[in-house]
Design an enzyme around this catalytic site. Structure first.
Site, PDB file in Angstrom:
ATOM      1  N   ASP A 199      20.241  16.513  43.023  1.00  0.00           N
ATOM      2  CA  ASP A 199      21.233  16.291  44.081  1.00  0.00           C
ATOM      3  C   ASP A 199      22.612  15.985  43.484  1.00  0.00           C
ATOM      4  O   ASP A 199      22.723  15.598  42.317  1.00  0.00           O
ATOM      5  CB  ASP A 199      20.796  15.174  45.044  1.00  0.00           C
ATOM      6  CG  ASP A 199      20.557  13.827  44.366  1.00  0.00           C
ATOM      7  OD1 ASP A 199      20.036  13.814  43.235  1.00  0.00           O
ATOM      8  OD2 ASP A 199      20.904  12.786  44.953  1.00  0.00           O
ATOM      9  N   GLU A 257      18.687  11.117  43.845  1.00  0.00           N
ATOM     10  CA  GLU A 257      19.056  10.100  42.848  1.00  0.00           C
ATOM     11  C   GLU A 257      20.305   9.365  43.302  1.00  0.00           C
ATOM     12  O   GLU A 257      20.404   8.145  43.192  1.00  0.00           O
ATOM     13  CB  GLU A 257      19.297  10.751  41.482  1.00  0.00           C
ATOM     14  CG  GLU A 257      19.505   9.751  40.342  1.00  0.00           C
ATOM     15  CD  GLU A 257      20.957   9.319  40.131  1.00  0.00           C
ATOM     16  OE1 GLU A 257      21.180   8.346  39.402  1.00  0.00           O
ATOM     17  OE2 GLU A 257      21.872   9.944  40.708  1.00  0.00           O
ATOM     18  N   GLU A 258      21.268  10.130  43.810  1.00  0.00           N
ATOM     19  CA  GLU A 258      22.582   9.570  44.105  1.00  0.00           C
ATOM     20  C   GLU A 258      22.551   8.536  45.228  1.00  0.00           C
ATOM     21  O   GLU A 258      23.490   7.775  45.399  1.00  0.00           O
ATOM     22  CB  GLU A 258      23.574  10.692  44.466  1.00  0.00           C
ATOM     23  CG  GLU A 258      23.833  11.698  43.333  1.00  0.00           C
ATOM     24  CD  GLU A 258      24.644  11.111  42.178  1.00  0.00           C
ATOM     25  OE1 GLU A 258      24.983   9.920  42.201  1.00  0.00           O
ATOM     26  OE2 GLU A 258      24.931  11.871  41.239  1.00  0.00           O
ATOM     27  N   GLU A 305      21.643  12.475  32.012  1.00  0.00           N
ATOM     28  CA  GLU A 305      22.894  12.079  32.697  1.00  0.00           C
ATOM     29  C   GLU A 305      24.049  12.200  31.699  1.00  0.00           C
ATOM     30  O   GLU A 305      23.855  12.082  30.493  1.00  0.00           O
ATOM     31  CB  GLU A 305      22.797  10.619  33.162  1.00  0.00           C
ATOM     32  CG  GLU A 305      21.837  10.376  34.314  1.00  0.00           C
ATOM     33  CD  GLU A 305      22.421  10.706  35.682  1.00  0.00           C
ATOM     34  OE1 GLU A 305      23.591  11.147  35.764  1.00  0.00           O
ATOM     35  OE2 GLU A 305      21.694  10.546  36.670  1.00  0.00           O
ATOM     36  N   HIS A 348      31.394  12.782  40.028  1.00  0.00           N
ATOM     37  CA  HIS A 348      31.710  12.303  41.382  1.00  0.00           C
ATOM     38  C   HIS A 348      33.161  12.555  41.791  1.00  0.00           C
ATOM     39  O   HIS A 348      33.561  12.167  42.883  1.00  0.00           O
ATOM     40  CB  HIS A 348      31.396  10.794  41.547  1.00  0.00           C
ATOM     41  CG  HIS A 348      29.946  10.455  41.349  1.00  0.00           C
ATOM     42  ND1 HIS A 348      29.406   9.275  41.772  1.00  0.00           N
ATOM     43  CD2 HIS A 348      28.933  11.155  40.793  1.00  0.00           C
ATOM     44  CE1 HIS A 348      28.105   9.247  41.462  1.00  0.00           C
ATOM     45  NE2 HIS A 348      27.809  10.381  40.861  1.00  0.00           N
TER      46      HIS A 348
HETATM   47 ZN   LIG Z   1      23.757  11.589  37.903  1.00  0.00          ZN
END
Ligand SMILES: [Zn+2]
Length: 384
Positions: free
Chosen positions: A75, A137-138, A165, A359
């Protein structure tokens, strides 16, 4: 086609699936499953409780403990209210960078794993190679928590897990947990002039907050010796306190929004036990003397387990050797790593790209980061 070109091709496909956490990831998972099945992997998909999302767990080689797990979340965060220079869901290469939502967090790593799968398929021998691609996950690591339950039920424990990550390929062996809660207080409304006829939820919430502040102080003194976290102890934050309606009304409702970032799982237990005792032994009995239906409920918003640095960690040994790193670092952001550690795996976080680009608008993955990642993944084959 060389492995970098193939990775870029796969990444471009992955970016085109708009797998924002609020949307389905099933098309992406089906695509990844197809690629892994083509090279002979045994692929298991598990549907989320809501049925619109899925985890993928795949194995090349024998189904046994002790394998190597490459893991990433499928995601991405939303692009709402962000000013992008190009379509976030169409990957674009500019100035040695691949732009698109999820390029660095963390579809670049997933693409590299998928591009390497055919090579691993020819290398697996005594030790299996696993792939785990999770959902949500987010918004709280729900997919990884679900995967952990499935792995436990199956009785399968990979020995080493690498969570890709974005760390600029630095080897990360620890991060704090992130536990978020809302505590709700339900009392009895009444007139301010007759305090004994009501149960003031705000007053009980304040006593609860006072306990949280005391725990916050005690946790400072409980920092593990040699802790490299910054700050080295478990932190507590009271983020919001709401309740009541007017000066002269006994408040029937109050709410405390708070979080803690534990450096050890035992600190989290310590805080929760202390709060439970306060509620069960002091606050609730007092509230219920006047109002038997009084309640205090702890709503868990999210509990993302921390990754505790360990003396022995095979994942750290392998990745330090493959990246040439001298040691391993800690980071401030949370990942799914602690969930895998809790299953008994040796875990590190190590992946291409920088968290600084995650992000944000114009998220990108630098091609030299991708190259470093591919070099490490190619070398990883020797451990199979
Ligand atoms: Zn991540």
């Amino acid at each position: 086609m060389d492995v970098r070109a193939r990775t870029c091709e796969i990444l471009s496909d992955l970016i085109a699936f708009p797998t924002v956490s609020s949307e389905s990831n099933q098309a992406l998972i089906a695509y990844a499953a197809g690629l892994l099945e083509e090279c002979g992997a045994k692929v298991d998909l598990a549907s989320s409780p809501c049925g619109t999302k899925a985890n993928l767990f795949a194995t090349l080689g024998p189904e046994m403990d002790g394998g190597i797990l490459l893991s990433g979340h499928s995601d991405v965060v939303p692009v709402t209210d962000q000013e992008w220079s190009s379509d976030p869901f169409v990957m674009e290469e500019r100035d040695g960078r691949l732009y698109g939502r999820g390029t660095c967090d963390m579809k670049g790593f997933i693409a590299a794993c998928l591009a390497m799968a055919p090579t691993y398929a020819t290398q697996v021998n005594a030790r299996p190679m696993h792939f785990a691609f999770t959902y949500d996950e987010e918004i709280g690591c729900f997919g990884a928590q679900h995967l952990a339950v499935d792995l436990k039920a199956r009785g399968l424990t990979p020995g080493v897990a690498i969570i890709g990550e974005p760390t600029e390929m630095r080897v990360i062996e620890g991060h704090k947990g992130c536990y978020e809660y809302s505590t709700h207080f339900h009392g009895l409304e009444g007139h301010g002039s007759a305090p004994d006829l009501g149960v003031n939820a705000v007053e009980y919430a304040v006593r609860y907050v006072a306990e949280l502040l005391q725990l916050k102080q005690r946790l400072r003194a409980m920092a593990p010796a040699g802790s490299r976290f910054d700050p080295p102890w478990t932190t507590v934050n009271v983020g919001a306190l709401q309740g009541g309606v007017a000066h002269n009304v006994i408040a029937s409702k109050a709410q405390v929004d708070w979080e803690m970032r534990p450096v050890t799982a035992s600190d989290a237990d310590f805080v929760k036990t202390a709060l439970r005792q306060l509620c069960d032994e002091e606050l609730l009995p007092q509230m219920r003397q006047t109002y038997p239906q009084a309640e205090i409920t702890l709503e868990t918003i999210g509990e993302v387990a921390g990754l505790e640095p360990m003396d022995q960690n095979e994942a750290r040994q392998i990745m330090a050797e493959l990246t040439g790193a001298n040691g391993a670092d800690l980071v401030a952001f949370g990942t799914e790593a602690g969930i895998f550690q809790a299953l008994g795996m040796d875990v590190v976080v190590c992946g291409p790209g920088s968290i600084a680009q995650a992000h944000k608008a114009d998220e990108y993955l630098a091609l030299d980061q991708l190259d470093q990642c591919l070099t490490v993944l190619q070398r990883l084959g020797r451990y199979l």
